[in-house]
Design a protein around this motif. Structure first.
Motif, PDB file in Angstrom:
ATOM      1  N   UNK A 133       1.203   9.629 -20.841  1.00 29.68           N
ATOM      2  CA  UNK A 133       1.154   8.801 -22.053  1.00 29.68           C
ATOM      3  C   UNK A 133       0.934   9.678 -23.287  1.00 29.68           C
ATOM      4  N   UNK A 134       0.060  10.674 -23.170  1.00 31.42           N
ATOM      5  CA  UNK A 134      -0.173  11.602 -24.278  1.00 31.42           C
ATOM      6  C   UNK A 134       1.095  12.379 -24.621  1.00 31.42           C
ATOM      7  N   UNK A 135       1.798  12.838 -23.594  1.00 30.84           N
ATOM      8  CA  UNK A 135       3.033  13.602 -23.815  1.00 30.84           C
ATOM      9  C   UNK A 135       4.034  12.745 -24.582  1.00 30.84           C
ATOM     10  N   UNK A 136       4.250  11.540 -24.104  1.00 31.33           N
ATOM     11  CA  UNK A 136       5.233  10.666 -24.746  1.00 31.33           C
ATOM     12  C   UNK A 136       4.809  10.266 -26.159  1.00 31.33           C
ATOM     13  N   UNK A 137       3.514  10.326 -26.434  1.00 30.02           N
ATOM     14  CA  UNK A 137       3.013  10.012 -27.782  1.00 30.02           C
ATOM     15  C   UNK A 137       3.021  11.231 -28.697  1.00 30.02           C
ATOM     16  N   UNK A 138       3.399  12.384 -28.158  1.00 31.33           N
ATOM     17  CA  UNK A 138       3.481  13.583 -28.992  1.00 31.33           C
ATOM     18  C   UNK A 138       2.161  14.311 -29.156  1.00 31.33           C
ATOM     19  N   UNK A 139       1.242  14.120 -28.224  1.00 38.55           N
ATOM     20  CA  UNK A 139      -0.053  14.802 -28.311  1.00 38.55           C
ATOM     21  C   UNK A 139       0.051  16.224 -27.755  1.00 38.55           C
ATOM     22  N   UNK A 140      -0.965  17.004 -28.009  1.00 37.74           N
ATOM     23  CA  UNK A 140      -1.050  18.390 -27.525  1.00 37.74           C
ATOM     24  C   UNK A 140      -1.227  18.386 -26.003  1.00 37.74           C
ATOM     25  N   UNK A 141      -0.378  19.128 -25.297  1.00 39.55           N
ATOM     26  CA  UNK A 141      -0.483  19.242 -23.842  1.00 39.55           C
ATOM     27  C   UNK A 141      -0.190  20.669 -23.410  1.00 39.55           C
ATOM     28  N   UNK A 142      -0.519  20.964 -22.164  1.00 45.32           N
ATOM     29  CA  UNK A 142      -0.271  22.293 -21.628  1.00 45.32           C
ATOM     30  C   UNK A 142       1.218  22.488 -21.333  1.00 45.32           C
ATOM     31  N   UNK A 143       1.651  23.727 -21.424  1.00 47.16           N
ATOM     32  CA  UNK A 143       3.020  24.066 -21.076  1.00 47.16           C
ATOM     33  C   UNK A 143       3.304  23.708 -19.620  1.00 47.16           C
ATOM     34  N   UNK A 144       2.344  23.938 -18.740  1.00 47.94           N
ATOM     35  CA  UNK A 144       2.545  23.623 -17.323  1.00 47.94           C
ATOM     36  C   UNK A 144       2.820  22.135 -17.123  1.00 47.94           C
ATOM     37  N   UNK A 145       2.238  21.293 -17.942  1.00 54.45           N
ATOM     38  CA  UNK A 145       2.496  19.854 -17.864  1.00 54.45           C
ATOM     39  C   UNK A 145       3.938  19.554 -18.237  1.00 54.45           C
ATOM     40  N   UNK A 146       4.418  20.172 -19.307  1.00 57.21           N
ATOM     41  CA  UNK A 146       5.810  19.969 -19.714  1.00 57.21           C
ATOM     42  C   UNK A 146       6.764  20.490 -18.648  1.00 57.21           C
ATOM     43  N   UNK A 147       6.420  21.607 -18.025  1.00 54.23           N
ATOM     44  CA  UNK A 147       7.261  22.151 -16.963  1.00 54.23           C
ATOM     45  C   UNK A 147       7.340  21.185 -15.777  1.00 54.23           C
ATOM     46  N   UNK A 148       6.222  20.584 -15.414  1.00 60.32           N
ATOM     47  CA  UNK A 148       6.207  19.627 -14.313  1.00 60.32           C
ATOM     48  C   UNK A 148       7.086  18.412 -14.618  1.00 60.32           C
ATOM     49  N   UNK A 149       6.947  17.884 -15.821  1.00 58.47           N
ATOM     50  CA  UNK A 149       7.724  16.702 -16.210  1.00 58.47           C
ATOM     51  C   UNK A 149       9.214  17.043 -16.272  1.00 58.47           C
ATOM     52  N   UNK A 150       9.539  18.176 -16.856  1.00 59.19           N
ATOM     53  CA  UNK A 150      10.941  18.602 -16.935  1.00 59.19           C
ATOM     54  C   UNK A 150      11.536  18.755 -15.539  1.00 59.19           C
ATOM     55  N   UNK A 151      10.747  19.295 -14.612  1.00 53.55           N
ATOM     56  CA  UNK A 151      11.212  19.469 -13.235  1.00 53.55           C
ATOM     57  C   UNK A 151      11.536  18.112 -12.608  1.00 53.55           C
ATOM     58  N   UNK A 152      10.627  17.176 -12.760  1.00 53.94           N
ATOM     59  CA  UNK A 152      10.806  15.845 -12.172  1.00 53.94           C
ATOM     60  C   UNK A 152      12.033  15.153 -12.762  1.00 53.94           C
ATOM     61  N   UNK A 153      12.236  15.307 -14.057  1.00 52.90           N
ATOM     62  CA  UNK A 153      13.373  14.665 -14.723  1.00 52.90           C
ATOM     63  C   UNK A 153      14.666  15.473 -14.589  1.00 52.90           C
ATOM     64  N   UNK A 154      14.560  16.638 -13.925  1.00 52.80           N
ATOM     65  CA  UNK A 154      15.710  17.537 -13.786  1.00 52.80           C
ATOM     66  C   UNK A 154      16.329  17.843 -15.154  1.00 52.80           C
ATOM     67  N   UNK A 155      15.451  18.183 -16.070  1.00 57.36           N
ATOM     68  CA  UNK A 155      15.818  18.447 -17.449  1.00 57.36           C
ATOM     69  C   UNK A 155      15.347  19.850 -17.827  1.00 57.36           C
ATOM     70  N   UNK A 156      16.254  20.722 -18.249  1.00 63.11           N
ATOM     71  CA  UNK A 156      15.818  22.050 -18.665  1.00 63.11           C
ATOM     72  C   UNK A 156      14.795  21.965 -19.795  1.00 63.11           C
ATOM     73  N   UNK A 157      13.776  22.779 -19.713  1.00 65.31           N
ATOM     74  CA  UNK A 157      12.726  22.774 -20.721  1.00 65.31           C
ATOM     75  C   UNK A 157      13.297  22.942 -22.128  1.00 65.31           C
ATOM     76  N   UNK A 158      14.317  23.756 -22.251  1.00 60.64           N
ATOM     77  CA  UNK A 158      14.922  23.998 -23.561  1.00 60.64           C
ATOM     78  C   UNK A 158      15.530  22.736 -24.167  1.00 60.64           C
TER      79      UNK A 158
END
Length: 77
Positions: free
Chosen positions: A48-73
């Motif tokens: 919920x924080x990520x989708x709201x644009x809050x500060x999160x760890x890079x590892x969190x973004x990597x996990x979400x990108x992996x699940x969505x099969x979306x390149x981090x870039x």
């Protein structure tokens, strides 16, 4: 090389853009927040924080990108 702007509003804008991109992709794939946070092995509130644009760890973004099969870039685009 360029200098940083005087204020940090550009960071907030980019975080919001990344959160919106994640939400859009999740919805496009017809996934619920519950499905994504469980698959990414993160806390529900964290997604919920990520989708709201809050500060999160890079590892969190990597996990979400992996699940969505979306390149981090592509998160910012």
């Amino acid at each position: 090389m360029r200098d940083l702007p005087d204020d940090e509003s550009w960071i907030t804008d980019r975080r919001r853009a990344i959160g919106a991109r994640i939400r859009e992709e999740r919805i496009r794939q017809n996934l619920t927040q519950d499905q994504v946070w469980q698959a990414a092995r993160i806390d529900r509130r964290t997604l919920q924080y990520v989708e709201a644009g809050q500060e999160v760890k890079l590892s969190t973004l990597l996990r979400i990108a992996w699940v969505l099969e979306l390149p981090l870039a592509e998160l910012e685009g």
